[in-house]
Design a protein around this motif. Structure first.
Motif, PDB file in Angstrom:
ATOM      1  N   GLY A 136      44.102  35.604  32.719  1.00 37.18           N
ATOM      2  CA  GLY A 136      43.576  36.836  33.299  1.00 37.18           C
ATOM      3  C   GLY A 136      44.594  37.914  33.550  1.00 37.18           C
ATOM      4  O   GLY A 136      44.362  38.802  34.383  1.00 37.18           O
ATOM      5  N   GLU A 170      41.442  35.240  27.021  1.00 32.47           N
ATOM      6  CA  GLU A 170      40.343  35.260  27.981  1.00 32.47           C
ATOM      7  C   GLU A 170      38.985  35.220  27.272  1.00 32.47           C
ATOM      8  O   GLU A 170      38.875  35.523  26.079  1.00 32.47           O
ATOM      9  CB  GLU A 170      40.439  36.515  28.837  1.00 32.47           C
ATOM     10  N   ASN A 216      36.900  42.251  40.937  1.00 32.40           N
ATOM     11  CA  ASN A 216      36.817  40.792  40.876  1.00 32.40           C
ATOM     12  C   ASN A 216      35.419  40.293  40.550  1.00 32.40           C
ATOM     13  O   ASN A 216      35.265  39.216  39.961  1.00 32.40           O
ATOM     14  CB  ASN A 216      37.318  40.195  42.190  1.00 32.40           C
ATOM     15  N   ARG A 221      35.385  40.391  36.838  1.00 32.20           N
ATOM     16  CA  ARG A 221      36.221  39.319  36.305  1.00 32.20           C
ATOM     17  C   ARG A 221      35.554  37.953  36.472  1.00 32.20           C
ATOM     18  O   ARG A 221      35.632  37.098  35.583  1.00 32.20           O
ATOM     19  CB  ARG A 221      37.587  39.327  37.006  1.00 32.20           C
ATOM     20  N   LEU A 259      37.061  34.749  34.833  1.00 29.31           N
ATOM     21  CA  LEU A 259      38.448  34.888  35.259  1.00 29.31           C
ATOM     22  C   LEU A 259      38.567  34.789  36.773  1.00 29.31           C
ATOM     23  O   LEU A 259      37.628  35.105  37.502  1.00 29.31           O
ATOM     24  CB  LEU A 259      39.007  36.244  34.799  1.00 29.31           C
ATOM     25  N   GLU A 267      41.406  47.011  32.677  1.00 33.34           N
ATOM     26  CA  GLU A 267      40.098  46.380  32.896  1.00 33.34           C
ATOM     27  C   GLU A 267      38.988  47.202  32.242  1.00 33.34           C
ATOM     28  O   GLU A 267      38.070  46.648  31.628  1.00 33.34           O
ATOM     29  CB  GLU A 267      39.816  46.233  34.398  1.00 33.34           C
ATOM     30  N   GLU A 270      36.598  45.520  29.518  1.00 34.39           N
ATOM     31  CA  GLU A 270      35.188  45.336  29.864  1.00 34.39           C
ATOM     32  C   GLU A 270      34.282  46.244  29.042  1.00 34.39           C
ATOM     33  O   GLU A 270      33.178  45.841  28.653  1.00 34.39           O
ATOM     34  CB  GLU A 270      34.984  45.585  31.352  1.00 34.39           C
TER      35      GLU A 270
END
Length: 643
Positions: A386, A427, A525, A528, A533, A563, A567
């Protein structure tokens, strides 16, 4: 017909309302049919268009019909106008429009601008869209047989659409004219020659118009769509608030917030178009807008998507992969805040461009596999711990281009195979988003191996219809796609203009920039966690060479930007993000690499080859050029710097 703000055009619009633009928009609305009813002289008039509720509804749908087809790979600069996706060159008849590919190669120009929504892209001129919205708003009260509750909803929708079209133009061109009302047919030549408005004025206008649509007097946007069979794709309160959030985050970003690059950019009357003073309160306003949008979305039932298909007993890794893929590709899923059905089959061509031959027994050349993620994008994804591949102290960054054999533990790769070390220990989003030689591709009807060296079924066999980098955008392909030798069945999904994870990332960014970094972490988070992750805190502490990176504003900014890149990969966001962050001159002036797809052996194929060296020139390339002919018609319009 494409030139802006001419008196002749305004007269024509008043006298001949919709003969060129009352068309269907594919919103799955049974009553949204092609506008065929005309008055006896075969010219649709304003009086006829607003004679009753049924006719007025057709005008409403016409206002929707101008929504850009962002799910089409040739009509959205975010796909191939930057550095995410590449293709072979010179292009062939396989493409509808060459515009985004020209932009990526530095071929934008002011004579015939590429993807020029100021004038026309695929028959869509956004100034015409705004004029149509104004016509609707100016005449809807003439309709006598409409329920006030319904009328208020329609008015709110059109106010939002009018704001959205202004926003779309603002994102491309920066300071634009504000067309709050249509010009009168008696307007003088001087009144027709409008000026561009300063950035802050444009943002304030768009934001205020969205506020009016959401919470103004008689505002009536629904919290969510309840009639799924007839109204999916129409605007809701969460959708409107989410677009406002995106607008204000963009306005707070370095491109538009105290940008000295545009210090001399003025109208011909001396009016400054870019405010040179950084305003920290813009980030606070952006954070507040994001939170309001998140609250509205949560109230309406939006949640981060999790795969839960009945009848499939999948292992945890495959479930996680489908959490990621179907957050984009499952139609009208819980994460989707606003999806576009523009074009009727919004992602049909996108999927054909993205999907390679995955079944060696069912080869069909309708699957083109030519929308190729770059090697740069493959390197952007984290390791399985991660953190970035160049920060993970346990991952061999220097040896990432070496050939490596798979082992039993490498369950996400083909067994008894060789592939680049770059493909090991990454990942879940890496394996969900990318197809590559040695990788696997899970579909509803089976699990397929990808073998894409030269002459192999997924690889280059001719001068066209292949991945020039060796990667495929798996993320964009709905798992219901089925190929046979004679047909390809594609389940087109609405293009996600805004999904909840995007909104979370915007909020995290605004919180960090407004001095609330700690409050940003829970939203990052959550994304994730859905991607399999651990938290940023635990991942960086355990595996990063810079374990305290997230504790500073600049460090967390870097994490948030990466991120977003991961994403929202291949969703058209990075193209705009790099510009508003003002990192484009560095990031988009780097070489574009891929694997050597002309080679047949493992050793020869796994060689990094240069495809193109991009060059982004600031400030010129931040904004679109206005077509030169428009400047000749209206000398009050000034050209964007550098053009």
């Amino acid at each position: 017909m494409k030139r802006l703000f001419t008196k002749q055009l305004m007269v024509k619009l008043q006298r001949c309302l919709l003969y060129f633009c009352l068309i269907t928009i594919g919103l799955n609305i049974s009553s949204c049919k092609k506008y065929l009813d005309v008055v006896p002289d075969n010219v649709a008039t304003i009086e006829h268009a607003f004679a009753n509720r049924i006719e007025a509804e057709k005008v409403l749908f016409t206002c929707y019909s101008y929504l850009p087809n962002d799910g089409h790979p040739d009509l959205n600069p975010g796909f191939s106008g930057g550095d995410e996706l590449w293709t072979y060159w010179p292009l062939t008849q396989d493409y509808f429009y060459l515009d985004p590919y020209n932009i990526a190669r530095g071929l934008q120009n002011p004579t015939t601008p590429n993807l020029n929504y100021w004038d026309d892209v695929g028959g869509k001129n956004l100034w015409q869209a705004i004029r149509m919205c104004n016509i609707f708003l100016e005449n809807i009260n003439k309709v006598s047989d409409i329920d006030p509750f319904l009328k208020n909803r329609w008015v709110s929708e059109v106010k939002f659409l009018k704001a959205y079209y202004h926003w779309y133009l603002f994102r491309q061109y920066g300071p634009i004219p504000i067309m709050d009302k249509n010009l009168e047919i008696t307007a003088s030549p001087a009144q027709v020659k409008v000026y561009r408005q300063p950035v802050d004025s444009v943002v304030h206008y768009i934001s205020g118009l969205i506020d009016d649509a959401v919470s103004g007097k008689d505002a009536n946007l629904p919290d969510k769509i309840t009639s799924a069979s007839t109204e999916l794709g129409r605007v809701t309160k969460p959708a409107a608030l989410a677009i406002k959030a995106r607008l204000l985050v963009t306005a707070a970003s370095p491109l538009f917030n105290g940008n000295a690059d545009f210090s001399g950019f003025k109208n011909s009357n001396g009016q400054l178009l870019f405010n040179q003073t950084f305003d920290a309160s813009k980030w606070k306003n952006a954070a507040d807008a994001c939170k309001a949008a998140i609250d509205a979305a949560t109230k309406s039932g939006n949640t981060l998507y999790h795969f839960n298909e009945v009848g499939f007993n999948l292992d945890d890794a495959t479930k996680t992969e489908m959490n990621i893929r179907n957050a984009v590709c499952e139609k009208w899923n819980s994460e989707l805040i606003w999806g576009s059905t523009a074009g009727g089959i919004p992602t049909y061509w996108l999927q054909l461009y993205a999907c390679p031959q995955i079944n060696p027994n069912e080869i069909n050349l309708d699957l083109k596999g030519k929308l190729a993620p770059t090697l740069k994008m493959a390197e952007l994804f984290y390791t399985n711990h991660g953190v970035p591949i160049d920060e993970d102290k346990t991952w061999d960054y220097a040896g990432r281009y070496q050939l490596r054999a798979t082992e039993v533990a490498d369950t996400l790769l083909q067994q008894n195979y060789k592939t680049a070390a770059l493909h090991f220990n990454r990942e879940p989003r890496f394996y969900a988003d990318l197809g590559f030689d040695g990788g696997k591709w899970f579909m509803k009807n089976g699990l397929y191996d990808i073998q894409s060296k030269a002459e192999e079924y997924s690889g280059k066999k001719q001068s066209r219809l292949y991945s020039v980098t060796g990667y495929f955008a798996k993320k964009l392909v709905n798992w219901n796609l089925v190929e046979t030798k004679t047909s390809v069945t594609v389940e087109s999904y609405p293009w996600p203009i805004m999904r909840l994870s995007d909104l979370y990332l915007l909020y995290a960014e605004a919180l960090n920039e407004s001095g609330q970094s700690g409050a940003a972490l829970p939203y990052l988070n959550q994304i994730r966690e859905r991607a399999g992750l651990n938290t940023i805190e635990s991942s960086w502490a355990a595996y990063s060479k810079n374990p305290g990176k997230f504790n500073s504003v600049s460090g967390l900014r870097s994490i948030i930007q990466q991120e977003r890149g991961i994403e929202l990969a291949f969703e058209g966001s990075r193209f705009w993000d790099l510009r508003r962050w003002k990192t484009a001159p560095q990031v988009l002036s780097q070489p574009v690499y891929g694997w050597d797809v002309n080679q047949k052996s493992f050793e020869d194929y796994t060689r990094r080859v240069l495809l193109f060296t991009q060059r982004f020139e600031g400030p010129k390339d931040y904004l679109w050029p206005i077509k030169e002919s428009n400047l000749q018609i209206n000398p009050n319009l000034v050209q964007n710097p550098g053009w």
